[in-house]
Design an enzyme around this catalytic site. Sequence first.
Site, PDB file in Angstrom:
ATOM      1  N   GLU A 363       0.715  -1.196  -0.095  1.00 46.91           N
ATOM      2  CA  GLU A 363      -0.131  -0.122  -0.145  1.00 46.91           C
ATOM      3  C   GLU A 363       0.662   1.299  -0.016  1.00 46.91           C
ATOM      4  O   GLU A 363       0.766   2.076   0.726  1.00 46.91           O
ATOM      5  CB  GLU A 363      -0.888  -0.027   1.196  1.00 46.91           C
ATOM      6  CG  GLU A 363      -2.130  -0.983   1.121  1.00 46.91           C
ATOM      7  CD  GLU A 363      -2.823  -1.153   2.270  1.00 46.91           C
ATOM      8  OE1 GLU A 363      -3.883  -1.422   2.038  1.00 46.91           O
ATOM      9  OE2 GLU A 363      -2.688  -0.528   3.393  1.00 46.91           O
ATOM     10  N   VAL A 364       1.708   1.519  -0.971  1.00 42.66           N
ATOM     11  CA  VAL A 364       2.738   2.578  -1.076  1.00 42.66           C
ATOM     12  C   VAL A 364       2.015   3.466  -1.904  1.00 42.66           C
ATOM     13  O   VAL A 364       1.798   3.294  -3.238  1.00 42.66           O
ATOM     14  CB  VAL A 364       4.196   2.101  -1.534  1.00 42.66           C
ATOM     15  CG1 VAL A 364       4.927   3.151  -1.502  1.00 42.66           C
ATOM     16  CG2 VAL A 364       4.716   0.945  -0.520  1.00 42.66           C
TER      17      VAL A 364
END
Length: 646
Positions: A363-364
């Site tokens: 989840e960057v």
Amino acid sequence: MFKMLFKLASLKAVLAAALLSVLFFNARAQSLNLIPKPVRLEPGEGNFVLNARTSIVLPAATDTGFASLFAARLKLATGFNLPLAVARSLGREPVAHLKHLKPGARNVIRLVQDENCLKSKGDEAYELEINSAGVTIRAARSAGWFYGMQTFMQLLSVGLVQNQKGDGYVIPAVFIEDYPRFKWRGLMVDVSRHFFNKDVIKRYIDQMAKYKLNTLHLHLTDNQGWRVAISSLPKLTDVGAWRVPRTGYWRGQKAPEPNEKATSGGFYTQEDIRELVAYGQQRFVEIVPEIDVPGHSLAMIAAYPELSCTKKPQQVLAGDPWNASRTNVLCAASDSVFIALDKVIGEIAQLFPSKYIHIGGDEVSRAYWDKCPVCQQKIKDEHLGSAEELQSYFLKRVAQIVLSKGKKPMGWYENLPGGLPDEMAVMSWKDSKGGLLSANKGQQVVMTPAFFTYLDFYQGDPYLENAIFTVNRLSTTFQFDPLPEGINAKNVLGGQGSLWTEQVPNERKLQSMTWPRAFALSEVLWSAGNKSDWNNFIRRVESHLPLLDREQVACSRYFYDAIVTATPGLNKEMLVKLSTEVEGLDIHYSFDDTDPDQYYPVYKGTPLSIPKGAQSIRVVTYRKGQQLGRLLKLPVTELQRRMPAK
């Protein structure tokens, strides 16, 4: 002729007796409400009576630590302060502080070391034999003894039964052969979103161990708090462990006000961590630390803004008022970031004996890297195709840091064009597909697919709960299969339930979100393909509820709630279906804004029409006149919202 009739009658009698014996055998087996279900269980005849004269007998030269824990649990359950003793053995020096008993002594709980006991099944395998003379737990290693003790404690504690004299407790005769299906039987607790002190974690470990769960994954860092002291980077906890106080629903919380003090939070000192690790080791629970990078890093950036692409000062999040002005991603091209992470991972490796260090990795928001000239230059220098490949580059560098500390990296599965580090073990979280791909590629995998194992998902009707995302009922978790079709099973370490704590502000909520769904996880991960049917499982769960009540452990009973579904009828009008997870419950309902009880109409299975003018439906479940489910009041407007899209 008469001889033939006599023989037939005798044969019928023998068959009837055999049938009764089988029925009795099965009835006794069913009454031993163990969780997880043992691999093999054979009820015996008679009982063992545990009393104040019972001794716990250990082999010579055995560490008594876990046996002392066993004795302490027995004292708590029965009041008996049972002595520890050592079996006499030729050629060995006596243990000075323990009394010695002959091999044939009766009224004993005897631990026997047997190198050949279920040799192919691993160190956690055990045999438990109970008869009128005593109890024997055989195992090759201490872990096997420990799990045999947990099974014995369940046999004693679930439906605690005194003997006729009232001076002892009755435990049925039985032979059990048992070993785990998977090595990794885990639970994850997010201590960043809400901090839980070491005493809470200790109680959590206690409860895990009772049900043969052996891995506690601690999510120690995220946007909302950094929870472990790093002596070389003190601001991580001086600043990153604290946020402004907020209470209530997580989403939409107000951002910090000018000059508002950050007083909410906390962290574990390094001594706290050593204490927790030792506490877990005594109970055969390994603690696996997670330092979540490069995303989910706002707490780290609040402490050291120079580690981000923007270098701007930040504040630790209170709740989740997210917007693009807050940088929660580390700069993937900055050498100072890798220097800092080397310090962090070096100290974490010293604190945690675990084989693995979890480095997050999912989840960057790569938008920061797209605007960062340093990151864009790194993409050119390393001949990378995109910011997505920069994420792969970053993870591979961090994985090498972990390896340099003598540990193995683990991370959340991400589908990246540059791939994940080959040396990294993978947690498959969105679904099972990532785990399947990784396992078949040769990587070690832990399965934790969200829709079966995420314990932050709500357990009952969403109208009554403040949990996020979607439902994960007890029956859903029970359906979890860590070995989806086509997976290379030898690369699957096991699975875990993952409890994110955005909506879990205290210990009671932590417990009730875990139990009873962790019962299902325990059964799936331990019971060697011998998992029972749902009705059998729920009966065993119900037998453990009073035990959890006695132990003051909160446990959700939402599996008793009615399930309300809106569905279109033949003429497209809205109908209401009612159902339950558990069989044998009566669903009572009303449309007239009064609260139903056991005297109200019972749902018979035919979808209900909503009477004209009705504003709501109210439903509740009963069994034999006792209310079990919550009273659910649903407005008709809510039902309309739930109607399937045309």
